[in-house]
Design a protein around this motif. Structure first.
Motif: not given
Ligand code: NAP
Length: 249
Positions: A177-181, A183-190, A205-212
């Motif tokens: 997959a290619r970002g951006p991702f 926050l909700d999707d990152e929460l669901d995935l983890m 950068g902001a595109l992949t920061e929601p995973k943090l």
């Protein structure tokens, strides 16, 4: 707006969103721009204006390109972890007498959650730091994925833009997959994969920061690989605006 009569020809070393944004702004101002891509990604997002693809053949190849193409300014807007091309750009510009600036977005070390991360110097060190955790989520990129091959007997969630290019262990799940991702999707995935530790490079950068933020919210440990040093003497700007102003000055 840059005055159209100035005889500039800008080479943007790309492969990032910032490089595409800069190419679009310069093109809109009437400044001739060539964007250069390494050619690693099968369907890259293409910048506006002229685009060339593939390596230059090291420092001397790049210096010869600058002379042949009458390049007046170079903006090295490659990814913070693209260490070799940055070093080559600094050396080639020095040889050719062409001014160069590094456009590099701020890293995550300045963000409020940074003190809760484990910071390491390499992908191998990230694997060691995460060894004691049950279910890792690896987002450090395809190129150094084999550093995790000793984790062949455990569940590992891997996210990459391009396929790994080798047979990863059967216990791993690879998401392409290619970002951006978000926050909700990152929460669901983890949550759904019951991730215990997230491994990432300090891409910034902001595109992949929601995973943090998702990891923090779920109590998932975070291991971050520090950036390589910027080549000595290379001027650095952090925003597209600053790079645009540098070309205009
Ligand atoms: P690298 O290790 O620094 O560079 C290896 C070689 O690839 C360079 O010596 C150069 O070949 C060629 N190259 C790299 N970037 C180029 C460019 N923009 N235009 C023309 N040639 C280029 O690079 P990398 O880490 O493999 O990254 C490759 C590209 O992917 C970069 O453009 C970077 O912006 C992008 N990217 C990298 C990462 C990452 O984590 N490393 C993440 C996202 C995007 P020659 O010596 O033959 O000139």
């Amino acid at each position: 707006m840059i005055h159209a009569v100035t005889r500039r020809r800008v080479l943007v070393l790309g492969g990032t969103g910032e490089a595409r944004e800069l190419a679009a702004r310069l093109t809109a101002s009437g400044v001739p721009v060539v964007s250069s891509l390494a050619g690693r990604v099968s369907r890259p997002a293409l910048p506006e204006g002229e685009v060339r693809v593939g390596g230059f053949g090291g420092v001397h190849g790049l210096a010869a390109y600058l002379a042949d193409e009458a390049v007046t300014h170079v903006v090295d807007a490659t990814h913070p972890f693209a260490e070799r091309i940055s070093a080559n750009a600094a050396a080639a510009c020095d040889l050719a007498g062409v001014p160069v600036v590094r456009l590099q977005r701020p890293g995550w070390s300045r963000q409020p959650l940074a003190s809760s991360f484990t910071w390491v110097d390499s992908v191998e060190a990230a694997r060691e730091a995460a060894d004691g955790f049950g279910r890792p989520f690896v987002t450090t990129g395809r190129q150094q994925l084999e550093a995790f091959s000793s984790w062949g007997d455990r569940f590992v969630l891997v996210r990459v833009v391009e396929p790994p290019g080798w047979d990863v262990p059967a216990s791993w799940e690879v998401l392409q997959a290619r970002g951006p991702f978000g926050l909700d999707d990152e929460l669901d995935l983890m949550r759904s994969r019951r991730v215990d530790v997230l491994l990432t490079k300090d891409s910034g950068g902001a595109l992949t920061e929601p995973k943090l933020r998702a990891a923090h919210a779920l109590g998932v440990a975070v291991v971050v690989v520090r950036r390589p040093a910027v080549p000595e003497g290379l001027a650095v700007v952090e925003t597209v605006d600053e790079a645009y102003d540098w070309v205009s000055a």
